[in-house]
Motif scaffolding. Structure first.
Motif, PDB file in Angstrom:
ATOM      1  N   THR A 615       0.806  -1.218   0.000  1.00 18.36           N
ATOM      2  CA  THR A 615       0.000   0.000   0.000  1.00 18.36           C
ATOM      3  C   THR A 615       0.838   1.266   0.000  1.00 18.36           C
ATOM      4  N   ILE A 616       2.167   1.140   0.169  1.00 21.29           N
ATOM      5  CA  ILE A 616       2.990   2.365   0.284  1.00 21.29           C
ATOM      6  C   ILE A 616       4.140   2.378  -0.727  1.00 21.29           C
ATOM      7  N   ARG A 617       3.996   1.614  -1.805  1.00 25.17           N
ATOM      8  CA  ARG A 617       5.073   1.595  -2.797  1.00 25.17           C
ATOM      9  C   ARG A 617       5.299   2.952  -3.441  1.00 25.17           C
ATOM     10  N   ASP A 618       4.201   3.715  -3.580  1.00 19.92           N
ATOM     11  CA  ASP A 618       4.334   4.994  -4.272  1.00 19.92           C
ATOM     12  C   ASP A 618       4.622   6.143  -3.323  1.00 19.92           C
ATOM     13  N   ALA A 619       4.936   5.869  -2.058  1.00 23.09           N
ATOM     14  CA  ALA A 619       5.231   6.930  -1.096  1.00 23.09           C
ATOM     15  C   ALA A 619       6.507   7.661  -1.495  1.00 23.09           C
ATOM     16  N   ASP A 620       6.523   8.965  -1.254  1.00 23.13           N
ATOM     17  CA  ASP A 620       7.725   9.745  -1.576  1.00 23.13           C
ATOM     18  C   ASP A 620       8.906   9.310  -0.712  1.00 23.13           C
ATOM     19  N   VAL A 621       8.640   9.095   0.561  1.00 25.37           N
ATOM     20  CA  VAL A 621       9.692   8.676   1.485  1.00 25.37           C
ATOM     21  C   VAL A 621       9.123   7.585   2.384  1.00 25.37           C
TER      22      VAL A 621
END
Length: 662
Positions: A615-621
């Motif tokens: 769910t957080i692959r596209d997070a900036d950091v």
């Protein structure tokens, strides 16, 4: 985004109960403290200060009612004398005395015939030979007594009405103070107290306090005034008989205090056990599905049986011991009655007082011991009420969260830059959790926080929201220290969706609009459509007007989470916090919600706590936390390439042969 790595520290957290849900759901046991009856009673009476004028009116009405009641037996004694004098006057004619003979002549005649005791008895009367009972005078006396008692009842009714009002207003103000106190208490207080214990203080103890004040306040005042008035009348009639009656006061007081001293600790234990039992019942009811899943019904019933037995024993001892007061007072009262009857009879025979006076005095002796017995009978109620009052005062005396700044700083247009500057924090004094942490989230960035359980992920969220204040260092929002901001202002800029969803009793529309009270129906529907709530609402009987209870038992876990997500959409915050917000939705819905969240996060600073790394692959950091520290940071590809802690977590979820997580 930058991070400064401190030395590893042991993780810690708030104390939690067996069914606790992190820092905001911990359960604890109530502390049992020694009862301090006197100061607590004085403080309870101090709560009546706003009702001073009403209390004065109550005292005047009570005093008037008591005075009328006290005068009644004295006048009835006069009626008895009228009857006795009429009967004696008739009897003297039957004994051959001429009609119209004066009382002095009657007495002398009786003495001449060796009937000195009868002459002494008649000397206290106003006898007219041949004159029977003066029914007109008797009727006037009885009408006067009837008027006195009617007036006493009327004043008593008005006094009762005023007393009920002042008690209910006092309890009303106390409930408001308790409600405000609950809002001002720090989250750490609720971490250490079970829900059932807090609810018991807010409901059971305040209700018991109201009942105690209602039943004992006016009765205590009336009892004291009756005691004073009756004592005055008794000394007026016969100081010798009055002294006999007064002897019972210290004896009654001694017996009452000895019994009360032994029953008071039991009342404290009774209400402590009530709070503990309520906590267990509330916990088992809230987690009843979990209890059944793990087959813990028998263990829960055994725990209930133990706590119920403890409450039974404490309640039995408290009620039984305090219940000994009334029969003890009745025994002393009966001894007093016998002594007065015997001595009074001798005094009548000697001509010292009249029969009517003795009859009045016996009535007064009953009225004299009645308030003592009444107060004794109320001691168990009074002790129980003061025990509840102390528990409520303990809640009101708890340390509040740090006060809001006198001149709070404002951030007119929030950009969303959040910075942790050398932050240290611990839930427990000797258990460090976060030490010297420094991170920066730039405006518009999506910051994902991952790590094993207990690493401190949710703690970061609690610090941002100021559910807790940092021990050292500072957290800034657009350069402004959040501790210099008003909490309400700070939290109004932040939207939050937790893993543990919470719905309020009301309609689905009401629950969505909770994030923005002034929202229109169109805005609510738009938020629902964005969060895919609209997909299932139309299948419900009443659509958006479907009423759900506080537990949300008539909607699924995934649907509840979608409603809370729609609530955050509607609030349109500058900063978004998602704590495993899609953990209860199915895979297909998760993909749809993720797309909607991507749109929601656009232009906002977002903190995403996640265990499912997909769910957080596209997070900036992505921040990887262990033991309250940032051990790695970077984007998804960079962290996988580094083959560190993040890569191990990722492989444990997505590779068939999972590597052990260190």
């Amino acid at each position: 985004m930058s991070a400064q790595r401190p030395a590893p520290a042991a993780s810690g957290g708030p104390r939690r109960g067996p069914l606790g849900h992190g820092p905001m759901g911990g359960l604890g046991q109530p502390a049992a403290k020694a009862m301090n009856f006197g100061p607590s009673l004085r403080r309870l009476l101090g709560e009546l200060r706003p009702e001073r004028l009403v209390i004065v009116a109550v005292l005047v009405l009570t005093a008037t009612s008591v005075a009328l009641n006290v005068v009644g037996p004295r006048i009835l004694g006069h009626a008895t004398n009228l009857i006795v004098e009429g009967v004696v006057g008739t009897m003297l004619v039957q004994q051959g005395m001429p009609v119209g003979m004066s009382q002095a002549q009657v007495e002398q005649t009786l003495r001449d015939h060796g009937q000195g005791k009868v002459a002494d008895l008649i000397s206290t009367m106003h006898v007219t030979v041949g004159q029977g009972i003066d029914f007109h005078a008797l009727a006037m006396v009885l009408l006067g007594v009837l008027a006195l008692y009617a007036g006493a009842s009327l004043f008593g009714y008005v006094q009762g009405w005023l007393t009920t009002g002042l008690v209910q207003r006092t309890v009303y103000r106390l409930r408001r103070r308790v409600e405000k106190k609950l809002g001002d208490l720090p989250l750490s207080y609720f971490d250490k107290q079970s829900k059932g214990e807090v609810l018991s203080r807010v409901t059971n103890d305040i209700d018991n306090l109201a009942q105690t004040m209602q039943q004992s306040l006016s009765q205590l005042v009336q009892a004291v005034l009756t005691l004073v008035g009756v004592l005055a009348m008794m000394f007026w009639i016969s100081w010798i008989l009055a002294l006999i009656a007064v002897v019972t006061i210290p004896l009654s007081a001694f017996v009452t205090m000895q019994i009360a001293k032994r029953s008071q600790p039991q009342f404290v234990e009774q209400w402590r056990s009530t709070g503990t039992l309520n906590a267990h019942v509330e916990e088992m009811y809230t987690g009843h599905a979990l209890v059944k899943v793990f087959g813990r019904q028998q263990a829960a019933q055994e725990t209930f049986a133990v706590e119920n037995e403890s409450l039974y024993q404490a309640s039995f001892k408290a009620q039984f011991i305090s219940g000994l007061i009334q029969p003890s007072m009745m025994f002393i009262s009966n001894l007093n009655y016998v002594a007065i009857a015997v001595v009074g009879g001798l005094r009548v025979a000697s001509g010292a007082i009249t029969i009517g006076d003795v009859q009045a005095f016996i009535q007064y002796s009953r009225q004299f011991t009645q308030p003592i017995t009444q107060v004794a009978a109320m001691m168990n109620l009074l002790q129980s009420g003061v025990a509840s009052a102390e528990r409520v005062f303990e809640l009101l005396d708890e340390a509040e969260q740090s006060p809001e700044p006198a001149d709070p700083a404002g951030v007119p247009a929030v950009r969303g830059r959040v910075a942790f500057e050398d932050v240290s924090f611990r839930y427990v004094e000797d258990a460090p959790l976060i030490e010297h942490l420094s991170i920066v989230a730039e405006p518009g960035q999506t910051v994902a926080i991952v790590g094993p359980t207990g690493a401190g992920k949710t703690t970061l969220v609690n610090l941002i929201m100021r559910f807790y204040d940092v021990d050292s260092g500072r957290i800034t929002l657009d350069g402004v220290d959040t501790r210099t901001m008003d909490r309400e202002d700070l939290r109004s800029r932040i939207g939050m969706v937790l893993q543990d969803t919470w719905l309020f009793g009301g309609t689905i529309a009401d629950n969505i609009a909770y994030g923005k009270v002034e929202a229109t129906q169109e805005e609510v529907v738009a938020a629902a459509e964005t969060a895919y709530v609209d997909r299932f609402v139309h299948h419900l009987p009443d659509g958006y007007d479907t009423v759900i209870d506080e537990e949300g038992s008539n909607v699924s876990a995934g649907q509840k989470q979608l409603i809370t997500i729609a609530r955050a959409f509607l609030a349109d915050p500058a900063i978004l916090i998602l704590d495993e917000a899609t953990s209860s939705v199915d895979t297909r819905t998760e993909v749809l919600v993720q797309e909607a969240m991507n749109a929601l996060r656009a232009g906002r600073t977002s903190f995403v706590i996640a265990h499912r790394l997909s769910t957080i692959r596209d997070a900036d950091v992505i921040l990887v936390m262990e033991h309250g520290q940032i051990v790695e940071q970077g984007n998804h590809e960079a962290l996988l390439a580094a083959d560190g802690a993040y890569a191990r977590l990722y492989r444990s979820q997505f590779e068939e042969a999972a590597a052990p997580v260190e």
